[in-house]
Design a protein around this motif. Structure first.
Motif, mmCIF file in Angstrom:
data_model
loop_
_atom_site.group_PDB
_atom_site.id
_atom_site.type_symbol
_atom_site.label_atom_id
_atom_site.label_comp_id
_atom_site.label_asym_id
_atom_site.label_seq_id
_atom_site.Cartn_x
_atom_site.Cartn_y
_atom_site.Cartn_z
ATOM 1 N N LEU A 163 0.636 -1.078 0.075
ATOM 2 C CA LEU A 163 0.070 0.232 -0.013
ATOM 3 C C LEU A 163 1.004 1.294 0.096
ATOM 4 N N SER A 164 0.808 2.016 -1.139
ATOM 5 C CA SER A 164 1.561 3.353 -0.976
ATOM 6 C C SER A 164 0.957 4.541 -0.914
ATOM 7 N N ILE A 165 1.368 5.238 0.044
ATOM 8 C CA ILE A 165 0.705 6.720 0.080
ATOM 9 C C ILE A 165 1.736 7.668 0.143
ATOM 10 N N ILE A 166 2.620 7.590 -1.091
ATOM 11 C CA ILE A 166 3.557 8.455 -1.537
ATOM 12 C C ILE A 166 3.014 9.233 -2.497
ATOM 13 N N PRO A 167 3.007 10.619 -2.220
ATOM 14 C CA PRO A 167 2.421 11.641 -3.226
ATOM 15 C C PRO A 167 3.037 11.715 -4.664
ATOM 16 N N SER A 168 2.207 12.102 -5.458
ATOM 17 C CA SER A 168 2.760 12.224 -6.969
ATOM 18 C C SER A 168 3.634 13.188 -6.797
ATOM 19 N N PRO A 169 4.853 13.159 -7.793
ATOM 20 C CA PRO A 169 5.143 12.269 -8.628
ATOM 21 C C PRO A 169 5.972 11.166 -8.228
ATOM 22 N N GLN A 170 6.533 11.147 -6.941
ATOM 23 C CA GLN A 170 7.509 10.425 -6.285
ATOM 24 C C GLN A 170 6.827 9.011 -6.444
ATOM 25 N N GLN A 171 5.613 8.774 -6.138
ATOM 26 C CA GLN A 171 4.788 7.446 -6.249
ATOM 27 C C GLN A 171 4.998 6.707 -7.696
#
Length: 234
Positions: A163-171
């Protein structure tokens, strides 16, 4: 009754517009084959960034399932419906998928941009789904250099779901750089979506109107560019 539009073409990016039930069925069907599968929730900020960021655009094109995360996207293309608006505004897909993950005894690894946000997400999941087993967590702001160490840590505990909660654009950058190395069954990227956060209704309405207007202008500009190219070719 007018049939629901199943896919939306937004400036060359095709987004799924299936109901939550249909998407869950498709995801479960995919996960039964033991391969690596991908889902990303898409909000208006991500779409606007994709116009100038090729990595985001490519990531949205290669993920198997896109989940529309803001009703304003449907408004911008005239594809809104009461059912879909309700599902989107209440984050029904997230909660239904978490139910299935818990019911099917799937393990999970949570990754985000900061440990504070990662811990908050783990707490939300543990409170609502106490039988859901979180086997690891990591924050990118605590990592230095390449992301290989993060991938190795994930693979070492062998989670079924990331489960990724990394913001864009890093995700999208993380996914594109590491998708061939990840050994999990499912990557589920929700970015910076705030679940359960209560906002002023007026402030939320104004924010959606502004962002929807930006999307509409972006679509008009894209269509004008396509027409110009077509006329030049003729």
């Amino acid at each position: 009754m007018k049939a629901m539009i199943k896919t939306i073409d937004f400036a060359g990016i095709v987004l799924d517009n299936y109901s939550v039930r249909e998407t869950i069925m498709n995801v479960e069907k995919n996960m039964s084959d033991q391969g690596f599968h991908t889902i990303e929730e898409v909000n208006m900020d991500t779409l606007m960034q994709a116009e100038t960021d090729e990595v985001i655009k490519e990531a949205l094109q290669i993920v198997e399932h896109t989940v529309i995360a803001e009703a304003g996207i449907l408004d911008a293309v005239g594809a809104g419906s009461y059912q879909r608006r309700h599902e989107i505004e209440h984050h029904d897909f997230f909660y239904e998928l978490m139910k299935r993950i818990e019911r099917n005894h799937k393990t999970m690894f949570v990754i985000g941009d900061s440990m504070e946000r990662v811990e908050q997400m783990c707490e939300l999941i543990s409170d609502r789904y106490p039988k859901c087993e979180i086997v690891g967590m990591e924050a990118l702001d605590e990592c230095t250099g390449a992301t290989d160490a993060v991938v190795n840590e994930m693979n070492a505990v062998a989670p079924d779901v990331i489960l990724s909660i990394i913001p864009s654009p890093q995700q999208e950058r993380f996914l594109m750089e590491n998708r061939e190395k990840i050994s999990a069954e499912l990557w589920y990227g929700i970015g910076k979506i705030e679940l359960g956060k209560v906002r002023s209704r007026l402030a939320l309405k104004i924010r959606k109107l502004v962002r929807t207007h930006k999307l509409e202008k972006q679509l008009i500009r894209h269509n004008d560019e396509q027409e110009t190219k077509q006329n030049e070719n003729e």
